[in-house]
Scaffold this active site. Structure first.
Site, short mmCIF file in Angstrom:
data_model
loop_
_atom_site.label_atom_id
_atom_site.label_comp_id
_atom_site.label_asym_id
_atom_site.label_seq_id
_atom_site.Cartn_x
_atom_site.Cartn_y
_atom_site.Cartn_z
N GLY A 147 -2.65 -6.10 -15.21
CA GLY A 147 -2.91 -4.80 -14.61
C GLY A 147 -1.86 -3.79 -15.03
O GLY A 147 -1.06 -4.01 -15.94
N CYS A 148 -1.87 -2.65 -14.35
CA CYS A 148 -1.06 -1.52 -14.77
C CYS A 148 0.43 -1.71 -14.44
O CYS A 148 1.28 -1.65 -15.34
CB CYS A 148 -1.60 -0.24 -14.14
N TYR A 149 0.75 -1.93 -13.18
CA TYR A 149 2.15 -2.14 -12.82
C TYR A 149 2.73 -3.36 -13.54
O TYR A 149 3.90 -3.37 -13.93
CB TYR A 149 2.29 -2.36 -11.31
#
Length: 344
Positions: A147-149
């Site tokens: 994911g992004c984080y």
């Protein structure tokens, strides 16, 4: 041509994946699927796609049948059965959700409330952060797309950690995300009057990406690492800014740190290590698969401040998934992803 199918094509990450795949010179978008909008053209959901992609959303089995590689952009708990079908049919599978990211079933159950339905598939799944695990991704058939984080934080800190220039104890990741990271479904904190002209922390010290970030550091360092992770919501559509703090070990200099980051990222196309004095900014990576990294040394406090910026929908989701697909199929991983970020 690689025939690609997207299940969950009408969510934000799925729709971004459709947009990027349509511009990939070695991909044919074979099918799109959506439970919520089955039987409807995707351009009815996203009018920007009108006459560019008017494909009808089909059932999941139809998408699998038509595709060489299947991407799933679904909530946690929905991808395991689809992965089993794809592996049985000899199809490559890239999960943009969380079902295959965590290697420990106890972590998956504790943070997501789910279990490993097919332990053999979880054992097979490769964690798809190319800049750190490229060799394992190449040629595999099952990738867990981060994911992004969980992309932004490790890329900010790994060079300093793996060279032993900072302590793995007391790491803090203070991050901010654009609202697309919350998904397409409206919630109270993404309602315009709540979000506009505001910035708020959420899921403080209990966000589901915490064990995934720690897992990446564990895979790199071979030891347990605990991270204090605090995400914030920004009133912008796109972007992740990760400001990460780590204690400098005695004798560490800024010159050593810059040399470590240059050694790790100097040959990487998608990670841009910024010159001294510049600060990573989400504006400069918007609509791109780049991750900008800047480092700053607080000599008074003895701390490294490492900052990374990505577009959460591209390098934090769909773009990275395509980068993984390129590696899986043995083509240049930059293919279809070299568009420059807009200057303003």
């Amino acid at each position: 041509m690689i025939r690609a199918g997207v299940i969950g094509a009408t969510g934000y990450a799925g729709a971004e994946l459709v947009r990027l795949l349509l511009g990939h010179p070695e991909v044919e978008l074979a099918a799109v699927g959506s439970v919520s909008f089955e039987g409807q053209p995707i351009s009815d959901v996203y009018p920007a796609y009108y006459r560019l992609c008017d494909m009808t959303c089909e059932p999941e089995d139809a998408v699998i049948e038509k595709s060489d590689v299947v991407f799933t952009a679904l909530p946690s708990g929905l991808s395991q059965t689809l992965a089993k079908k794809c592996r049985g049919a000899g199809k490559a599978f890239i999960d943009m959700g969380a079902d295959f990211r965590l290697k420990r079933e106890a972590d998956y159950h504790g943070w997501y409330g789910n279990t490993f339905q097919y332990p053999d598939l979880h054992e097979e799944a490769v964690y798809g952060l190319p800049e750190l695990f490229r060799e394992k991704i190449a040629g595999t058939k099952l990738v867990a797309n981060p994911g992004c984080y969980t992309t932004a934080v490790p890329l900010a800190l790994v060079p300093a950690l793996e060279t032993g220039l900072v302590s793995p104890e007391g790491i803090i990741a203070n991050c901010a995300s654009g609202v697309t990271g919350s998904g397409r479904k409206l919630t109270q904190n993404t309602h315009f009057p709540e979000l506009n002209e505001s910035m708020t922390a959420y899921k403080v010290a209990c966000h589901r990406h915490t064990p995934e970030i720690e897992q990446t550091f564990r895979m790199i360092l071979g030891r347990e690492v605990t991270v204090t992770f605090v995400p914030h919501l920004l009133p912008v559509n796109r972007g992740i800014l990760a400001t990460c703090y780590a204690k400098l070990l005695p004798g560490t200099t800024e010159k050593q740190l810059r040399e470590a980051y240059e050694a790790r990222y100097g040959e990487e196309f998608f990670v841009r290590f910024l010159p001294q004095g510049r600060v990573a900014d989400i504006k400069n990576v918007r609509l791109s698969n780049f991750c900008d990294v800047s480092i700053h040394v607080d000599t008074r406090a003895g701390m490294l401040v490492a900052i990374s910026a990505i577009d959460n929908m591209v390098k934090g989701a769909a773009g990275q998934a395509i980068q993984n697909m390129n590696l899986m199929f043995g083509i240049d991983e930059r293919t279809g992803l070299t568009a420059m970020p807009p200057a303003f």
